[in-house]
Design a protein around this motif. Structure first.
Motif, PDB file in Angstrom:
ATOM      1  N   PRO B  17       0.746  -1.186  -0.264  1.00 47.82           N
ATOM      2  CA  PRO B  17      -0.047   0.066  -0.133  1.00 47.82           C
ATOM      3  C   PRO B  17       0.819   1.298  -0.009  1.00 47.82           C
ATOM      4  CG  PRO B  17      -0.064  -1.167   2.187  1.00 47.82           C
ATOM      5  CD  PRO B  17       0.853  -1.974   1.425  1.00 47.82           C
ATOM      6  N   PRO B  18       0.572   2.178  -0.992  1.00 48.84           N
ATOM      7  CA  PRO B  18       1.353   3.484  -0.899  1.00 48.84           C
ATOM      8  C   PRO B  18       0.918   4.522   0.258  1.00 48.84           C
ATOM      9  CG  PRO B  18      -0.430   3.539  -2.343  1.00 48.84           C
ATOM     10  CD  PRO B  18      -0.634   2.156  -1.887  1.00 48.84           C
ATOM     11  N   HIS B  54       5.411  -7.622   6.475  1.00 44.20           N
ATOM     12  CA  HIS B  54       5.596  -7.714   4.829  1.00 44.20           C
ATOM     13  C   HIS B  54       4.302  -7.892   4.138  1.00 44.20           C
ATOM     14  CE1 HIS B  54       9.845  -8.967   5.983  1.00 44.20           C
ATOM     15  NE2 HIS B  54       9.273  -9.413   6.999  1.00 44.20           N
ATOM     16  N   PHE B  55       4.205  -7.126   3.326  1.00 43.23           N
ATOM     17  CA  PHE B  55       3.029  -7.141   2.376  1.00 43.23           C
ATOM     18  C   PHE B  55       3.507  -7.963   1.163  1.00 43.23           C
ATOM     19  CE2 PHE B  55       2.541  -3.238   4.419  1.00 43.23           C
ATOM     20  CZ  PHE B  55       1.206  -3.180   4.999  1.00 43.23           C
ATOM     21  N   GLN B  56       2.640  -8.865   0.748  1.00 42.97           N
ATOM     22  CA  GLN B  56       2.871 -10.129  -0.235  1.00 42.97           C
ATOM     23  C   GLN B  56       1.675 -10.444  -0.867  1.00 42.97           C
ATOM     24  OE1 GLN B  56       5.630 -11.726  -1.136  1.00 42.97           O
ATOM     25  NE2 GLN B  56       4.498 -12.752  -2.496  1.00 42.97           N
ATOM     26  N   GLU B  57       1.697 -10.489  -2.259  1.00 42.40           N
ATOM     27  CA  GLU B  57       0.464 -11.007  -2.917  1.00 42.40           C
ATOM     28  C   GLU B  57       0.003 -12.347  -2.783  1.00 42.40           C
ATOM     29  OE1 GLU B  57      -1.292  -9.670  -5.401  1.00 42.40           O
ATOM     30  OE2 GLU B  57      -0.288  -7.838  -6.503  1.00 42.40           O
ATOM     31  N   LEU B  92      -5.767  -8.192   0.005  1.00 43.17           N
ATOM     32  CA  LEU B  92      -6.855  -7.933   0.847  1.00 43.17           C
ATOM     33  C   LEU B  92      -6.815  -6.283   0.814  1.00 43.17           C
ATOM     34  CD1 LEU B  92      -5.954  -9.628   4.061  1.00 43.17           C
ATOM     35  CD2 LEU B  92      -7.978 -10.228   2.648  1.00 43.17           C
ATOM     36  N   ILE B  93      -5.771  -5.573   0.477  1.00 41.39           N
ATOM     37  CA  ILE B  93      -5.647  -4.149   0.367  1.00 41.39           C
ATOM     38  C   ILE B  93      -6.168  -3.753  -0.951  1.00 41.39           C
ATOM     39  CG2 ILE B  93      -4.419  -2.138   0.259  1.00 41.39           C
ATOM     40  CD1 ILE B  93      -2.790  -3.503   2.688  1.00 41.39           C
ATOM     41  N   LYS B  94      -5.507  -4.617  -2.161  1.00 44.99           N
ATOM     42  CA  LYS B  94      -5.544  -4.174  -3.533  1.00 44.99           C
ATOM     43  C   LYS B  94      -7.256  -4.081  -3.931  1.00 44.99           C
ATOM     44  CE  LYS B  94      -4.279  -7.199  -6.691  1.00 44.99           C
ATOM     45  NZ  LYS B  94      -3.342  -7.878  -7.247  1.00 44.99           N
ATOM     46  N   ASP B  95      -7.724  -5.315  -3.376  1.00 46.35           N
ATOM     47  CA  ASP B  95      -9.025  -5.531  -3.745  1.00 46.35           C
ATOM     48  C   ASP B  95     -10.276  -4.868  -3.089  1.00 46.35           C
ATOM     49  OD1 ASP B  95      -8.032  -7.104  -5.613  1.00 46.35           O
ATOM     50  OD2 ASP B  95      -8.222  -9.058  -4.426  1.00 46.35           O
ATOM     51  N   TYR B 100      -7.217   2.388   1.386  1.00 44.18           N
ATOM     52  CA  TYR B 100      -6.547   3.135   2.515  1.00 44.18           C
ATOM     53  C   TYR B 100      -6.887   2.881   4.036  1.00 44.18           C
ATOM     54  CZ  TYR B 100      -3.707   6.752   4.806  1.00 44.18           C
ATOM     55  OH  TYR B 100      -3.156   7.810   5.769  1.00 44.18           O
ATOM     56  N   LEU B 101      -8.232   2.804   4.055  1.00 42.19           N
ATOM     57  CA  LEU B 101      -8.769   2.467   5.373  1.00 42.19           C
ATOM     58  C   LEU B 101      -8.527   0.892   5.608  1.00 42.19           C
ATOM     59  CD1 LEU B 101     -10.519   3.014   7.630  1.00 42.19           C
ATOM     60  CD2 LEU B 101     -12.705   2.531   6.372  1.00 42.19           C
ATOM     61  N   GLN B 102      -8.485   0.133   4.914  1.00 40.64           N
ATOM     62  CA  GLN B 102      -8.280  -1.288   5.026  1.00 40.64           C
ATOM     63  C   GLN B 102      -6.854  -1.592   5.230  1.00 40.64           C
ATOM     64  OE1 GLN B 102      -9.927  -3.958   5.191  1.00 40.64           O
ATOM     65  NE2 GLN B 102      -9.286  -5.636   3.631  1.00 40.64           N
ATOM     66  N   THR B 103      -5.731  -0.580   4.862  1.00 41.20           N
ATOM     67  CA  THR B 103      -4.521  -0.777   5.300  1.00 41.20           C
ATOM     68  C   THR B 103      -4.401  -0.413   6.640  1.00 41.20           C
ATOM     69  OG1 THR B 103      -3.872  -0.196   3.092  1.00 41.20           O
ATOM     70  CG2 THR B 103      -2.259   0.127   4.678  1.00 41.20           C
ATOM     71  N   ILE B 104      -4.804   0.624   7.118  1.00 44.69           N
ATOM     72  CA  ILE B 104      -5.111   1.208   8.417  1.00 44.69           C
ATOM     73  C   ILE B 104      -5.648   0.050   9.299  1.00 44.69           C
ATOM     74  CG2 ILE B 104      -6.171   2.779  10.030  1.00 44.69           C
ATOM     75  CD1 ILE B 104      -5.871   4.971   7.613  1.00 44.69           C
ATOM     76  N   GLU B 105      -6.631  -0.395   9.022  1.00 41.34           N
ATOM     77  CA  GLU B 105      -7.286  -1.418   9.798  1.00 41.34           C
ATOM     78  C   GLU B 105      -6.312  -2.825   9.740  1.00 41.34           C
ATOM     79  OE1 GLU B 105     -11.950  -0.384   9.064  1.00 41.34           O
ATOM     80  OE2 GLU B 105     -11.137  -2.097   8.014  1.00 41.34           O
TER      81      GLU B 105
END
Lengths: 68, 163
Positions: B17-18, B54-57, B92-95, B100-105
């Motif tokens: 996430p950026p 770590h963020f991973q596809e 989970l974030i991309k979709d 952005y809210l999903q990333t925070i959560e």
């Protein structure tokens, strides 16, 4: 995929998980047994295995006594 | 004040996430003040704690649905650091409808699971109730998507943006 590791001596070093992406995506299932990583400069390789060294969240939730 | 709790975010450029590095710093300070200091954990002790996220596809061979946690910590006694690791499936974030809210959560959830699983005196409900104290107005005032320079993911400089 990059993992960070801090080693005695002070510096944060990094390592790339060998074929992790391919293994995770199923494009290269032949490497599934070794999605580990290592530090070439380390005498004792530091290895991760996504499938044995990591605990899925679901398992932690269903077993709250499980320590990370 | 010595930094007893640190979050490290890692991920390849197209699989993370950026977000601004200030999001990470906000959560570090939030959990330090509201949980760790409040409960007398880590702060003032022998060990400092680093949590690498770590963020991973996600792929069909992955055995976990959303996130996973490394079994145990890597201890660097000479620096008094215990380093823990976790993985979040970036899908989970991309979709997500609101990435952005999903990333925070998700970051909140990872830290919550880490703390409550490692330090049994902190109950999940305690951290759940703190969610209402998260300053979403501040977090949403930060640039999103943030520039790569603003993101400051761990190892970006080392890897020369090749991660």
């Amino acid at each position: 995929m990059i993992f960070c590791i801090k080693l005695p001596g002070g510096l944060i070093k990094w390592c790339r998980v060998i074929n992790f992406k391919e293994s995770a995506s199923g494009e290269n299932p032949g490497n599934l047994k070794t999605p580990s990583c290592f530090l070439p400069s380390s005498k004792e390789p530091v290895r991760f295995n996504l499938y044995t060294d990591f605990i899925p969240l679901q398992k932690i939730v269903t077993n709250p006594n499980l320590s990370l | 004040m010595e930094k007893y709790f640190e979050i490290l975010l890692l991920g390849e450029l197209n699989e993370r996430p950026p977000i601004s590095h200030l999001v990470k710093e906000y959560f570090e300070n939030f959990f330090l003040e509201k949980v760790l200091a409040e409960k007398g954990i880590i702060v003032g002790g022998k060990w400092k704690v680093s949590l690498a996220i770590h963020f991973q596809e996600k792929g069909p061979m992955a055995t976990f649905e959303d996130m996973a946690f490394a079994n145990g910590a890597r201890t660097i006694a000479s620096e008094s650091i215990k380093m823990y690791s976790a993985v979040i499936h970036y899908n989970l974030i991309k979709d997500a409808e609101k990435p952005y809210l999903q990333t925070i959560e998700l970051i909140y959830k990872v830290v919550k699971v880490f703390i409550t699983s490692t330090y049994k005196k902190v109950k999940p409900t305690f951290i759940d109730e703190l969610w209402n104290e998260i300053d979403l107005n501040y977090l949403f005032s930060l640039p999103y998507p943030a520039s790569i320079e603003e993101q400051r993911y761990f190892l970006d400089e080392v890897m020369g943006k090749q991660v």
